[in-house]
Design a protein around this motif. Structure first.
Motif, short mmCIF file in Angstrom:
data_model
loop_
_atom_site.label_atom_id
_atom_site.label_comp_id
_atom_site.label_asym_id
_atom_site.label_seq_id
_atom_site.Cartn_x
_atom_site.Cartn_y
_atom_site.Cartn_z
N PHE A 179 42.57 30.08 43.21
CA PHE A 179 43.75 31.71 43.20
C PHE A 179 42.39 32.45 41.91
N LEU A 180 42.67 32.38 40.99
CA LEU A 180 41.92 34.00 40.12
C LEU A 180 40.59 33.79 40.66
N PRO A 181 39.88 33.53 41.12
CA PRO A 181 38.00 33.81 41.83
C PRO A 181 38.69 34.51 42.55
N LEU A 182 39.37 34.17 43.60
CA LEU A 182 39.97 34.76 45.16
C LEU A 182 40.19 35.85 44.73
N ALA A 183 41.20 36.26 43.58
CA ALA A 183 41.94 37.31 43.56
C ALA A 183 40.68 38.39 42.51
N GLY A 184 40.25 37.96 42.60
CA GLY A 184 38.70 38.83 41.76
C GLY A 184 37.64 39.27 42.51
N LEU A 185 37.67 38.38 44.04
CA LEU A 185 37.02 38.37 45.32
C LEU A 185 36.98 39.70 45.87
N ILE A 186 38.68 39.35 46.50
CA ILE A 186 39.56 40.61 46.54
C ILE A 186 39.73 41.83 46.27
N THR A 187 39.30 41.98 44.80
CA THR A 187 39.40 43.22 43.89
C THR A 187 37.99 43.59 43.72
N TYR A 188 37.48 42.89 43.60
CA TYR A 188 35.47 43.56 43.77
C TYR A 188 35.32 44.00 45.26
N PHE A 189 35.98 43.97 46.21
CA PHE A 189 35.70 43.60 47.85
C PHE A 189 36.67 45.36 48.25
N ARG A 190 37.58 45.29 47.17
CA ARG A 190 38.39 46.65 47.76
C ARG A 190 37.84 48.07 46.65
N TRP A 191 37.35 47.38 45.53
CA TRP A 191 37.56 48.61 44.86
C TRP A 191 35.57 48.64 43.89
N LYS A 192 34.92 47.10 44.11
CA LYS A 192 34.10 47.41 43.71
C LYS A 192 33.84 47.22 42.45
N GLY B 21 47.67 38.34 36.56
CA GLY B 21 46.64 36.79 35.56
C GLY B 21 45.85 38.69 34.68
N ALA B 22 44.59 39.26 36.38
CA ALA B 22 44.35 39.85 36.99
C ALA B 22 45.11 40.95 36.29
N ALA B 23 45.85 41.60 36.50
CA ALA B 23 46.87 42.93 35.37
C ALA B 23 47.11 43.31 34.47
N PHE B 24 47.34 42.02 33.70
CA PHE B 24 47.47 41.39 32.80
C PHE B 24 46.57 41.51 31.66
N LEU B 25 45.07 41.47 32.23
CA LEU B 25 43.94 41.56 31.92
C LEU B 25 43.25 43.10 31.55
N MET B 26 43.91 43.61 32.54
CA MET B 26 43.83 45.80 32.71
C MET B 26 44.67 45.30 31.63
#
Length: 264
Positions: A74-87, A141-146
Motif C-alpha cells: 500500500f505504500l507505493p500505491l499511496a505514493g502513486l495516488i498522491t503523485y497522480f493527484r498532486w504531481k 505514513g506519507a503524512a508523517f514524512l511530510m
C-alpha cells in the motif's frame, strides 16, 4: 504453491519497478512510463500476496510479517495516488524507500506463516478491516514524512502547497481509519459478541483517531500555530505505531487483549 522462500524474487522485481518509476518521475514527459512501471511493480507484489492467500487457504493477515506485506504494497500505491493527484515527484521515492524498509524487515526477520487461523479471525469482516487499515496506515505514513519534512527541512519557507498535501493525506487517511474502525466493530460483534469493549488495542485505536481528528480541527483555525499542529501529527503517528504493533509488548495486554493473537 507459493511459500515464504519465493518472496525475495517478487520483492526484487517490484522494488526495481518502483525505483525506476520514482527515478523517471523527475524526468520530463515520462509520466506514462512512471505509471506503467509503478503499477507493474504493484501487480507483481500483489500476485505474491494472492499466491500466499491461495497457498495458506486464508488471507495472509494473521502475523505481523503478513501485515507488513500489505503495508509494503500500500505504500507505493499511496505514493502513486498522491503523485497522480498532486504531481509531487518526490513522493514516489519516499514511498518506495519506506516499502523497501518493510520488505527488508520481512526478508531478514521472516515469521512462521501457518495455515491455522483461530476462529475469531475466520469472520468475513476480518480481512476487509485489516486491508482498509493497512491502506490508512500507508497514507498516514506519507503524512508523517511530510510533517518531518516541514518541521525540520522547510523552516522559514513558504510551505502552503506542502501543508495542503499533508492535510489531504490526513483527511483521506482518517476517513479510511474511520471506515476500518466500523468494520472492526462489526467483526468484534460477530467474534466476541460486542462492538467495542475498551480492549487495550481498541483504546489506542481511539486515541490515535482523536489525535488525527485534533490535527484536522486545528488546521481549520487560521491562527493555529504551524509547529504545534505538525507536532501533533508526529504524536499521532507514534500512537498509530502503538496501536499497530506496540500493543503486543504492553504488560497490560498480555493475557487480556483479544488482539494479541499474532504472538501465538
Amino acid at each position: 504453491m507459493l511459500n515464504w522462500s519465493h518472496f525475495i524474487y517478487f520483492a526484487v522485481v517490484s522494488v526495481i519497478c518502483w525505483a525506476a518509476g520514482a527515478y523517471l518521475s523527475f524526468r520530463e514527459r515520462k509520466t506514462g512510463i512512471v505509471y506503467a512501471l509503478t503499477i507493474l511493480g504493484l501487480a507483481v507484489f500483489f500476485s505474491f500476496i494472492v499466491g500466499l492467500w491461495v497457498s495458506f487457504e486464508r488471507p495472509p493477515l494473521r502475523t505481523m510479517g503478513e501485515t507488513r506485506l500489505w503495508y509494503s504494497f500500500f505504500l507505493p500505491l499511496a505514493g502513486l495516488i498522491t503523485y497522480f493527484r498532486w504531481k509531487y515527484k518526490w513522493i514516489l521515492s519516499f514511498s518506495t524507500l519506506m516499502a523497501v524498509v518493510f520488505i527488508c524487515v520481512n526478508l531478514f526477520k521472516p515469521e512462521i506463516h501457518s495455515k491455522t487461523l483461530m476462529p475469531a479471525l475466520q469472520s468475513p469482516w476480518f480481512a476487509p478491516h485489516v486491508i482498509v487499515y493497512m491502506f490508512c496506515y500507508a497514507l498516514l505514513g506519507a503524512a508523517f514524512l511530510m510533517a518531518v519534512y516541514l518541521l525540520f527541512f522547510r523552516k522559514g519557507k513558504d510551505d502552503t502547497r506542502e501543508m495542503q498535501l499533508t492535510d489531504n493525506l490526513v483527511s483521506v487517511g482518517l476517513a479510511f481509519m474511520t471506515f476500518g474502525m466500523l468494520l472492526g466493530a462489526l467483526w468484534a460483534k460477530e467474534a466476541w459478541g460486542h462492538y467495542w469493549a475498551w480492549d487495550p488495542k481498541e483504546t489506542w485505536a481511539a486515541i490515535t483517531w482523536l489525535c488525527y481528528l485534533t490535527y484536522i480541527h486545528l488546521r481549520l483555525k487560521q491562527d493555529a500555530n504551524r509547529q504545534v499542529v505538525l507536532s501533533i501529527l508526529l504524536i499521532a503517528f507514534c500512537c498509530l505505531q502503538m496501536c499497530w504493533w506496540g500493543i503486543n509488548y504492553l504488560p497490560s495486554a498480555q493475557g487480556i487483549s483479544v488482539h494479541t493473537y499474532n504472538l501465538n
